[in-house]
Each structure stands twice: as structure tokens, then as C-alpha cells.
Scaffold this motif. Sequence first.
Motif, PDB file in Angstrom:
ATOM      1  N   GLN A  50      -3.657 -13.887  -9.487  1.00 40.25           N
ATOM      2  CA  GLN A  50      -4.749 -14.225  -8.572  1.00 40.25           C
ATOM      3  C   GLN A  50      -4.219 -15.202  -7.527  1.00 40.25           C
ATOM      4  O   GLN A  50      -3.141 -15.749  -7.665  1.00 40.25           O
ATOM      5  CB  GLN A  50      -5.919 -14.845  -9.327  1.00 40.25           C
ATOM      6  N   GLU A 103      -3.448   3.702  -1.273  1.00 41.21           N
ATOM      7  CA  GLU A 103      -3.517   3.027  -2.559  1.00 41.21           C
ATOM      8  C   GLU A 103      -2.991   1.621  -2.324  1.00 41.21           C
ATOM      9  O   GLU A 103      -1.912   1.445  -1.773  1.00 41.21           O
ATOM     10  CB  GLU A 103      -2.633   3.748  -3.585  1.00 41.21           C
ATOM     11  N   TYR A 128       0.431   1.158  -7.967  1.00 37.58           N
ATOM     12  CA  TYR A 128       0.855  -0.234  -7.829  1.00 37.58           C
ATOM     13  C   TYR A 128       0.262  -1.136  -8.904  1.00 37.58           C
ATOM     14  O   TYR A 128       0.696  -2.262  -9.076  1.00 37.58           O
ATOM     15  CB  TYR A 128       0.525  -0.783  -6.439  1.00 37.58           C
ATOM     16  N   ASP A 129      -0.731  -0.636  -9.664  1.00 38.15           N
ATOM     17  CA  ASP A 129      -1.256  -1.443 -10.763  1.00 38.15           C
ATOM     18  C   ASP A 129      -0.579  -1.094 -12.092  1.00 38.15           C
ATOM     19  O   ASP A 129      -1.003  -1.531 -13.148  1.00 38.15           O
ATOM     20  CB  ASP A 129      -2.781  -1.317 -10.862  1.00 38.15           C
ATOM     21  N   HIS A 130       0.502  -0.328 -12.054  1.00 37.31           N
ATOM     22  CA  HIS A 130       1.277   0.002 -13.250  1.00 37.31           C
ATOM     23  C   HIS A 130       1.848  -1.284 -13.837  1.00 37.31           C
ATOM     24  O   HIS A 130       2.121  -2.243 -13.113  1.00 37.31           O
ATOM     25  CB  HIS A 130       2.395   0.982 -12.881  1.00 37.31           C
ATOM     26  N   HIS A 131       2.031  -1.311 -15.158  1.00 40.98           N
ATOM     27  CA  HIS A 131       2.508  -2.541 -15.800  1.00 40.98           C
ATOM     28  C   HIS A 131       3.913  -2.960 -15.371  1.00 40.98           C
ATOM     29  O   HIS A 131       4.301  -4.102 -15.576  1.00 40.98           O
ATOM     30  CB  HIS A 131       2.420  -2.424 -17.324  1.00 40.98           C
ATOM     31  N   SER A 153       0.842  -1.186   0.000  1.00 44.61           N
ATOM     32  CA  SER A 153       0.000   0.000   0.000  1.00 44.61           C
ATOM     33  C   SER A 153       0.880   1.240   0.000  1.00 44.61           C
ATOM     34  O   SER A 153       2.057   1.187   0.352  1.00 44.61           O
ATOM     35  CB  SER A 153      -0.941   0.010   1.207  1.00 44.61           C
ATOM     36  N   ALA A 197       4.875  -3.057 -12.215  1.00 45.16           N
ATOM     37  CA  ALA A 197       4.812  -3.493 -10.810  1.00 45.16           C
ATOM     38  C   ALA A 197       5.295  -4.933 -10.626  1.00 45.16           C
ATOM     39  O   ALA A 197       6.009  -5.231  -9.669  1.00 45.16           O
ATOM     40  CB  ALA A 197       3.389  -3.340 -10.268  1.00 45.16           C
ATOM     41  N   LEU A 253       4.521 -10.831  -8.043  1.00 44.64           N
ATOM     42  CA  LEU A 253       3.150 -10.336  -8.127  1.00 44.64           C
ATOM     43  C   LEU A 253       2.386 -11.380  -8.938  1.00 44.64           C
ATOM     44  O   LEU A 253       2.811 -11.744 -10.037  1.00 44.64           O
ATOM     45  CB  LEU A 253       3.120  -8.978  -8.836  1.00 44.64           C
ATOM     46  N   THR A 280      -2.447  -2.463  -3.889  1.00 42.56           N
ATOM     47  CA  THR A 280      -2.509  -3.363  -5.030  1.00 42.56           C
ATOM     48  C   THR A 280      -3.581  -4.416  -4.751  1.00 42.56           C
ATOM     49  O   THR A 280      -3.698  -4.910  -3.639  1.00 42.56           O
ATOM     50  CB  THR A 280      -1.150  -4.025  -5.317  1.00 42.56           C
ATOM     51  N   ASP A 281      -4.371  -4.731  -5.768  1.00 44.38           N
ATOM     52  CA  ASP A 281      -5.438  -5.719  -5.572  1.00 44.38           C
ATOM     53  C   ASP A 281      -4.998  -7.119  -5.980  1.00 44.38           C
ATOM     54  O   ASP A 281      -5.746  -8.068  -5.856  1.00 44.38           O
ATOM     55  CB  ASP A 281      -6.694  -5.305  -6.344  1.00 44.38           C
ATOM     56  N   LYS A 282      -3.759  -7.254  -6.450  1.00 43.55           N
ATOM     57  CA  LYS A 282      -3.252  -8.567  -6.818  1.00 43.55           C
ATOM     58  C   LYS A 282      -2.389  -9.112  -5.686  1.00 43.55           C
ATOM     59  O   LYS A 282      -1.689  -8.366  -5.015  1.00 43.55           O
ATOM     60  CB  LYS A 282      -2.441  -8.475  -8.103  1.00 43.55           C
TER      61      LYS A 282
END
Length: 181
Positions: A35, A11, A127-130, A2, A132, A32, A13-15
Motif C-alpha cells: 500500500q 490490465e 500483474y497481481d500474480h504472486h 499496465s 510480481a 512492489l 496492478t493496483d499496488k
Amino acid sequence: MSDDTEEGEQEVTDKPIIVIKDSATKSVFSHLLPQKGPEKHAVARISQDLRILGHKRFILKSDQEPSIVALKEAIRNERPEDILIEDSPVGESKSNGTIERAIQEVEGQVRTIKLNLEDRLQTKLPYDHHCAGWLIRYAGSTLRWMTVGPDGRTPYERMRGKRFRKELVEFGENVLYLVPK
């Protein structure tokens, strides 16, 4: 992972992020994942990490979360080594102390690398940048290559028997090269 935003919000990351620590060499790997659970990318990444370590026998230890238990089972079915599965006792946080510390080290390394990159680019990276996934993997690698233990050796030295001597550039730095003809 976060990060505080300018508005004071978090912020996140959801992964899922997986951190692996080898007790013998003190090597850390971090990834990373798309799922939770025994997804093929996760199994392939961790299988590659186990191959790098080179042990003939492993004990995969984790908490009892169903998705991580299923992932461990998928890895055991994928790998040729003798792999034992071990679950930490419920409520015994001391038994997970080594990995909890490794997670903190990875988080700190990711934060440091990310802040350095943002400073050089003069922009905020979510954190959802490609990049990451690469950043999180690189953070674990730098810990493996550069963290000197009480014995004066790095995890890389314990694994390979020699120092890591490759030249590194900062994460996200442009590297120019010529392709030989």
C-alpha cells in the motif's frame, strides 16, 4: 504498470511500485508495495536499499504526494545516517527527470522479463500474480548489475569497486541443487 489484454483492455496492478535511484552510483532499486504510505514493509525494503548503498548522508527527494512524504519521514526516523528531506517544486517536471527516466527503465525491464517468462511458460501472467513482487525487485537489480554507463562501469561497480561476476539464471527458471550433508 499496465499491460494490454487480448480484449484490448488495460490490465493494471493496483499496488504501488516504488523506484529509487541513487544519483552518485546510478543504482536503481524497485519494489512492489502492499500500500502507499509509511507501511512497515516499505520502510524495511527502502532501509535495506540505503544500507546496501552505504552512504553516510542521503537526500531523499520526491514529489509532494502526502503518502510519499510520510514514507520519507518514516525512513529518516528508521535510519542512523544523516538524511535530509527534499520535495520537488510543484509543476517542475524537469526536477524529477532522473527518477522519471529510472521509472521508464524499470517498466521496460519488468515488461521484458515478464514477456520472456510468459513465453517460456506459454501462459499469460497477470500483474497481481504472486511472483510480481519478485519480478519488480529483480528488474531493478538487473539494471544495477548490468547497465553500463558512459564511464564504462555499472552501478554495481561504482558501489563495490568491482564487476558483478555472479552467475544469473532467467527469472522463473527452475534451479536444481543438492544440500550438502
